[in-house]
Design an enzyme around this catalytic site. Structure first.
Site, short mmCIF file in Angstrom:
data_model
loop_
_atom_site.label_atom_id
_atom_site.label_comp_id
_atom_site.label_asym_id
_atom_site.label_seq_id
_atom_site.Cartn_x
_atom_site.Cartn_y
_atom_site.Cartn_z
N ASP A 1 0.77 -1.22 -0.06
CA ASP A 1 0.12 -0.02 -0.10
C ASP A 1 0.84 1.30 0.01
OD1 ASP A 1 -2.37 -1.65 0.08
OD2 ASP A 1 -2.25 -1.67 2.23
N TYR B 1 6.62 -10.13 6.75
CA TYR B 1 6.52 -8.53 6.99
C TYR B 1 6.91 -8.33 8.10
CZ TYR B 1 3.56 -7.82 2.77
OH TYR B 1 2.74 -7.57 1.49
#
Length: 264
Positions: free
Chosen positions: A52, A110
């Site tokens: 994002d 992540y």
């Protein structure tokens, strides 16, 4: 024609995410333009996944088909001459023609970073969120453990998610604390890195997990609440979506060697 795999790292602060979109100014746009300038080819790259706006990557992976005769070992340096300084291609290799960066990914990891010191870190402010209050890191670790395994992660998915299934597998999740920046005699807690490794992630999934986990650290929720929240399969049951700047795509793992052996 060859299929080339490349790794790229980027500071996502000033970009509208990785994937091309109508507003432009994405990582993909700059990579494809650099390839066009280098090889003259107008093509589309395929990435391991999207990140994002404001989210960073240490090792994003992408592949593309090219008819260019440029030797594979020259691609990285050549592309970097055409890229902004906050996007760097660091590795390139030829892979089997059927290789697909997203479909072939076995594991993605992540990292989310929280600065739990009293004051923000001026020089790392783009890559971490700053939390003013004290966090119960032991409680956060306990809460995080409830997410390991195969579950329906609807609770931790954006309401805008269009995926037909929200079932994902989290292989491992852990917290590392770096106290090297703590000042003696203060309430500094250091830098808290949360790693989450799985077979795939939904839109905003890690950021919603972290927003909820921070509430556990603040004492607003109990560690075992994470299990109840997960089982609710309702976005409203979870906490807020944490800021994107603390998130980084850390690693993407493949079993490329076995694919190459299969094609021999």
């Amino acid at each position: 024609m060859r299929n080339l795999l490349m790794k790229v790292s980027y500071d996502g602060t000033d970009y509208n995410g990785f994937q091309t979109q109508p507003g432009g100014h994405t990582i993909q746009d700059y990579l494809e333009e650099a390839i066009r300038r280098l090889s003259g080819e107008q093509l589309k790259i395929t990435a391991s996944g999207r990140t994002d706006a404001g989210v960073h990557a240490r090792a994003q992976v992408f592949n593309f088909y090219t008819a260019s005769p440029i030797p594979v070992e020259r691609w990285c340096m050549a592309l970097n001459t055409w890229l902004p300084e906050d996007i760097v291609v660091s590795d390139a290799m030829e892979v089997p023609m059927e290789f697909h960066s997203r479909h072939a990914a076995k594991r993605k990891t992540y990292r989310f970073t929280i600065n739990a010191n009293q004051y923000p870190d001026l020089f790392n402010r783009r890559y971490q969120i700053h939390h003013h209050g004290k966090l119960d890191i032991a409680a956060m670790r306990q809460g995080l453990s409830h997410l390991i395994g195969t579950h329906d992660f609807t609770t931790f998915a954006s309401r805008k998610s269009t995926k037909p299934s929200h079932v994902r597998t989290i292989f491992d999740a852990w917290i590392e604390k770096d106290t090297s920046t703590c000042r003696p005699g203060t309430r500094d807690q250091g830098i808290i890195h949360t790693f989450i490794s799985g077979n795939g992630f939904l839109q905003h999934m890690v950021r919603i997990i972290m927003g909820t986990l921070i509430e556990v650290g603040e004492g607003k929720r109990q560690p075992d609440d994470m299990k109840v929240i997960l089982e609710a399969q309702n976005r409203a049951a979870a906490g807020p979506t944490a800021m994107g700047k603390g998130l980084m795509l850390w690693e993407v793992d493949y079993d490329i060697a076995s694919q190459e052996k299969h094609n021999d």
